[in-house]
Design a protein around this motif. Structure first.
Motif, mmCIF file in Angstrom:
data_model
loop_
_atom_site.group_PDB
_atom_site.id
_atom_site.type_symbol
_atom_site.label_atom_id
_atom_site.label_comp_id
_atom_site.label_asym_id
_atom_site.label_seq_id
_atom_site.Cartn_x
_atom_site.Cartn_y
_atom_site.Cartn_z
ATOM 1 N N GLN A 166 0.869 -1.552 0.014
ATOM 2 C CA GLN A 166 0.127 0.056 -0.047
ATOM 3 C C GLN A 166 0.834 1.122 -0.056
ATOM 4 O OE1 GLN A 166 -3.268 -0.003 -0.580
ATOM 5 N NE2 GLN A 166 -3.105 2.283 -0.757
ATOM 6 N N HIS A 167 1.986 1.228 0.905
ATOM 7 C CA HIS A 167 2.778 2.381 0.778
ATOM 8 C C HIS A 167 3.508 2.456 -0.538
ATOM 9 C CE1 HIS A 167 2.396 4.054 4.897
ATOM 10 N NE2 HIS A 167 2.092 2.882 5.252
ATOM 11 N N ALA A 168 3.634 1.174 -1.060
ATOM 12 C CA ALA A 168 4.672 1.334 -2.430
ATOM 13 C C ALA A 168 3.992 1.963 -3.457
ATOM 14 C CB ALA A 168 5.031 -0.137 -2.932
ATOM 15 N N ILE A 169 2.421 1.874 -3.439
ATOM 16 C CA ILE A 169 1.741 2.385 -4.289
ATOM 17 C C ILE A 169 1.492 3.920 -4.312
ATOM 18 C CG2 ILE A 169 -0.829 2.835 -5.003
ATOM 19 C CD1 ILE A 169 -1.054 -0.169 -4.312
ATOM 20 N N GLU A 170 1.606 4.338 -3.189
ATOM 21 C CA GLU A 170 1.716 5.691 -2.925
ATOM 22 C C GLU A 170 3.026 6.301 -3.376
ATOM 23 O OE1 GLU A 170 1.183 6.187 1.385
ATOM 24 O OE2 GLU A 170 -0.881 5.409 1.393
ATOM 25 N N LEU A 171 4.097 5.847 -2.921
ATOM 26 C CA LEU A 171 5.317 6.169 -3.696
ATOM 27 C C LEU A 171 5.443 6.194 -4.874
ATOM 28 C CD1 LEU A 171 7.610 4.610 -1.013
ATOM 29 C CD2 LEU A 171 7.028 6.861 -1.089
ATOM 30 N N LEU A 172 4.859 5.291 -5.722
ATOM 31 C CA LEU A 172 4.941 5.071 -7.149
ATOM 32 C C LEU A 172 4.172 6.336 -7.804
ATOM 33 C CD1 LEU A 172 4.371 1.091 -7.473
ATOM 34 C CD2 LEU A 172 6.520 2.581 -8.197
ATOM 35 N N GLN A 173 3.124 6.629 -7.280
ATOM 36 C CA GLN A 173 2.054 7.604 -7.694
ATOM 37 C C GLN A 173 2.769 8.862 -7.492
ATOM 38 O OE1 GLN A 173 -1.531 6.711 -5.775
ATOM 39 N NE2 GLN A 173 -2.344 5.341 -7.319
ATOM 40 N N PHE A 205 10.201 -7.899 -4.854
ATOM 41 C CA PHE A 205 9.333 -6.806 -4.764
ATOM 42 C C PHE A 205 8.130 -7.207 -5.782
ATOM 43 C CE2 PHE A 205 7.980 -2.444 -6.094
ATOM 44 C CZ PHE A 205 7.366 -2.193 -5.009
ATOM 45 N N HIS A 206 8.526 -7.354 -6.986
ATOM 46 C CA HIS A 206 7.802 -7.489 -8.422
ATOM 47 C C HIS A 206 6.774 -8.532 -8.018
ATOM 48 C CE1 HIS A 206 8.487 -5.020 -12.014
ATOM 49 N NE2 HIS A 206 9.743 -4.998 -11.194
ATOM 50 N N SER A 207 7.319 -9.763 -7.754
ATOM 51 C CA SER A 207 6.598 -10.974 -7.278
ATOM 52 C C SER A 207 5.434 -10.835 -6.141
ATOM 53 C CB SER A 207 7.435 -12.061 -6.825
ATOM 54 O OG SER A 207 7.965 -12.027 -5.814
ATOM 55 N N LYS A 208 5.971 -10.004 -5.076
ATOM 56 C CA LYS A 208 5.110 -9.830 -4.237
ATOM 57 C C LYS A 208 4.031 -8.821 -4.509
ATOM 58 C CE LYS A 208 6.618 -11.731 -0.140
ATOM 59 N NZ LYS A 208 5.347 -12.704 0.635
ATOM 60 N N PHE A 209 4.282 -7.652 -5.245
ATOM 61 C CA PHE A 209 3.252 -6.969 -5.834
ATOM 62 C C PHE A 209 2.289 -7.690 -6.621
ATOM 63 C CE2 PHE A 209 1.609 -3.069 -7.868
ATOM 64 C CZ PHE A 209 1.587 -2.049 -6.962
ATOM 65 N N LYS A 210 2.884 -8.337 -7.488
ATOM 66 C CA LYS A 210 1.794 -8.965 -8.573
ATOM 67 C C LYS A 210 1.130 -10.135 -7.902
ATOM 68 C CE LYS A 210 1.885 -10.423 -13.254
ATOM 69 N NZ LYS A 210 2.626 -10.776 -14.517
ATOM 70 N N LYS A 211 1.584 -10.454 -6.773
ATOM 71 C CA LYS A 211 0.502 -11.506 -5.959
ATOM 72 C C LYS A 211 -0.382 -10.841 -5.376
ATOM 73 C CE LYS A 211 0.961 -14.367 -1.933
ATOM 74 N NZ LYS A 211 1.674 -14.976 -0.737
ATOM 75 N N TYR A 212 -0.470 -9.457 -4.706
ATOM 76 C CA TYR A 212 -1.494 -8.825 -4.054
ATOM 77 C C TYR A 212 -2.221 -8.096 -4.838
ATOM 78 C CZ TYR A 212 0.691 -10.523 0.377
ATOM 79 O OH TYR A 212 1.246 -11.481 1.281
ATOM 80 N N LYS A 213 -1.479 -7.338 -6.014
ATOM 81 C CA LYS A 213 -2.372 -6.589 -7.041
ATOM 82 C C LYS A 213 -2.685 -7.065 -8.185
ATOM 83 C CE LYS A 213 -2.690 -3.240 -3.667
ATOM 84 N NZ LYS A 213 -4.102 -3.050 -3.201
ATOM 85 N N SER A 227 4.721 -1.204 -11.965
ATOM 86 C CA SER A 227 4.866 0.098 -13.100
ATOM 87 C C SER A 227 3.418 0.419 -13.439
ATOM 88 C CB SER A 227 5.705 -0.430 -14.005
ATOM 89 O OG SER A 227 5.240 -1.591 -14.722
ATOM 90 N N SER A 228 2.347 -0.383 -13.329
ATOM 91 C CA SER A 228 1.073 -0.146 -13.629
ATOM 92 C C SER A 228 0.532 1.042 -12.902
ATOM 93 C CB SER A 228 0.241 -1.161 -13.246
ATOM 94 O OG SER A 228 0.513 -2.289 -14.128
ATOM 95 N N PHE A 229 1.182 1.349 -11.653
ATOM 96 C CA PHE A 229 0.740 2.447 -10.874
ATOM 97 C C PHE A 229 1.548 3.468 -10.879
ATOM 98 C CE2 PHE A 229 -1.355 -1.457 -9.058
ATOM 99 C CZ PHE A 229 -2.463 -0.956 -8.350
ATOM 100 N N LYS A 230 2.737 3.601 -11.602
ATOM 101 C CA LYS A 230 3.572 4.888 -11.880
ATOM 102 C C LYS A 230 2.678 5.921 -12.318
ATOM 103 C CE LYS A 230 7.688 4.919 -13.068
ATOM 104 N NZ LYS A 230 8.821 4.709 -13.784
ATOM 105 N N SER A 231 2.960 7.207 -12.005
ATOM 106 C CA SER A 231 2.275 8.582 -12.427
ATOM 107 C C SER A 231 2.817 8.679 -13.993
ATOM 108 C CB SER A 231 2.571 9.571 -11.480
ATOM 109 O OG SER A 231 3.914 9.847 -11.667
#
Length: 508
Positions: A456-463, A483-491, A496-500
């Motif tokens: 959740q905090h990673a999404i905020e930082l990516l944005q 990090f990639h594998s964890k992110f894809k597992k939960y989201k 990069s899909s959440f990058k601004s």
């Protein structure tokens, strides 16, 4: 009438005398001599009960130095011969010639003054020689051929069953050069008046050689009180004593242990008399028992976590653990203080970074106070109080439930390498039991909950525009692929899909 006249016939004060008594017969004269111990007696020959010569003979049995002037109306040679045998100073016939009497008194006064000067010189010589020998004894430099001779024992006066050496170190914020001299003078008045031994200079210490005054239980407490009274409120002390010995020369064998103990003053308790025998017999470890240097970073992290959650018991526990690790490696004052200063600096930097209310000045004063501490136990007590006060200021309320404290803690420290075991240690729970409690409270296992907070905090930082590898490191994943594998597992998508894009946040 004659006795009363003698008191005014001569200006006794002019020759250093004072009339201390009068007796009407020989027996009374003997009794008064025993009670008053005069330097000069004027005595008649013919008296009832016991005559003058008998009285002199009786007094000479216990006193060989008292001066006598015989007054008599009898000029027979036999009396003069007996008087000479008793070592009298003069034989004056009645009626008394005032000039003759005064001449005798003046001569006796001169002799007494010379004797007094000689005695004083002898006493001073004895004191100087005793001081020198005791200094050598306390330094371990006494001539071994002399240490057990009669000369040493003679200088120490009446023999004792037991002898004990005490060395006292003084210290003060004021660094007074007269501290040792003042203690020596005041303590000597007590010790020597009570005939307990001798006080002497043993730079950089004050030494005490005790005779039949064993430093144990009440006597050790009594000596401590005397030292404190002599030092006053501003001067501190630490003292070390040898074991008791039968021969004073044997004290030299204890000198290294007593001095060695005072070299560890920082690790000793202040305002106490410590027995070197207890340290020699293993009740105090002098050697490090740990070969590897303590991990200051990990010890600081644990202490900071306890500070962060406001746990006073936890702070005590963390301080105790850090103390054991540091002292097991090296107990020198320099190493101990520098290690604690390093540990405390890490803790306070973390506290300052996450709590705007903690000032840098507060940090500096705490570290400075650490370096000014005279004794280790005082330093730790001071740290405990200062950190407990800081915990009350910045720590989270103990009234919160443990589960709420855990989730709040994770929210504050998600980017760090925290584990369930870390929190179990912090909150003093069994890790398995705490894991079940956490699952019941949050509906998620601990690791899953931590991952979700990080994501959740990673999404905020990516944005906010940060790059994926930067975000990965910021939220606690050292490996980007992980990090990639964890992110894809939960989201279900890549980070990069959440990058601004062009300053606008991407949608999920």
């Amino acid at each position: 009438m004659i006795r009363e006249g003698l008191q005014t016939l001569v200006d006794w004060g002019k020759y250093g005398f004072a009339v201390v008594g009068a007796a009407s017969n020989g027996r009374e004269a003997v009794e008064k001599h025993a009670a008053l111990g005069p330097d000069l007696i004027l005595i008649d020959i013919r008296m009832p009960g016991m005559d003058g010569l008998q009285a002199i003979e009786e007094i000479r049995k216990t006193d060989a130095v008292c001066h006598f002037l015989i007054l008599s109306g009898y000029a027979e040679f036999d009396y003069a011969k007996q008087a000479i045998a008793h070592n009298v100073d003069g034989y004056i016939l009645k009626p008394i010639d005032e000039d003759e009497l005064e001449s005798y008194v003046e001569r006796i006064s001169t002799r007494l003054q010379k004797q007094s000067e000689q005695q004083l010189n002898a006493e001073q010589s004895t004191m100087l020689l005793r001081e020198e020998m005791l200094q050598q004894l306390a330094a371990g430099k006494l001539d071994p051929n002399l240490s057990s001779t009669q000369e040493l024992k003679t200088l120490l006066g009446a023999p004792a069953k037991y002898y004990q050496l005490l060395l006292i170190e003084l210290y003060s914020r004021e660094h007074s050069l007269t501290m040792n001299a003042t203690l020596k003078k005041k303590l000597a008045e007590i010790v020597e008046q009570k005939q307990l031994g001798f006080v002497f200079s043993a730079e950089p210490y004050v030494g005490v050689l005790l005779k039949d005054f064993l430093l144990q239980n009440g006597s050790r407490e009594q000596m401590k009180q005397w030292i404190e009274e002599c030092c006053g409120a501003r001067v501190r002390f630490a003292a070390a004593a040898s074991d008791s010995v039968r021969d004073p020369g044997e004290l030299q064998n204890w000198t290294p242990a007593v001095r060695g103990l005072l070299k560890q003053r920082f690790m000793l308790q202040g305002q106490q008399i410590h027995l070197a025998s207890l340290f020699l017999h293993g009740k105090q470890s002098e050697e490090p028992i740990q070969s590897e240097a303590p991990s200051i970073d990990s010890l600081a992290q644990k202490l900071y976590y306890m500070l962060d959650i406001g746990s006073k018991d936890g702070i005590d526990k963390a301080l105790q653990e850090a103390s054991e690790h540091i002292c097991a490696y090296d107990i020198s004052e320099q190493f101990v203080k520098s290690s604690w200063a390093q540990l405390l600096t890490i803790v306070l930097n973390k506290a300052t970074a996450s709590n705007p209310g903690v000032s840098v000045q507060e940090d500096l004063s705490m570290v400075t106070a650490l370096y000014l501490a005279h004794h280790y136990d005082e330093m730790i007590d001071q740290l405990r109080k200062r950190l407990s006060d800081l915990a009350a200021k910045i720590g989270k309320s103990d009234s919160l439930s443990v589960m709420k404290q855990m989730t709040d803690f994770i929210e504050r420290h998600y980017s760090e390498n925290i584990k369930l075991e870390t929190l179990a240690d912090l909150f003093n729970y069994n890790s398995g039991y705490l894991g079940k409690m956490f699952k019941n409270y949050t509906g998620e296992h601990f690791n899953t909950y931590l991952d979700q907070v990080r994501i959740q905090h990673a999404i905020e930082l990516l944005q906010e525009g940060l790059k994926v590898h930067q975000v990965s490191e910021r939220v606690g994943y050292a490996n980007v692929d992980y990090f990639h594998s964890k992110f894809k597992k939960y989201k279900g998508v890549s980070p990069s899909s959440f990058k601004s894009v062009s300053g606008k946040p991407a949608s999920e």
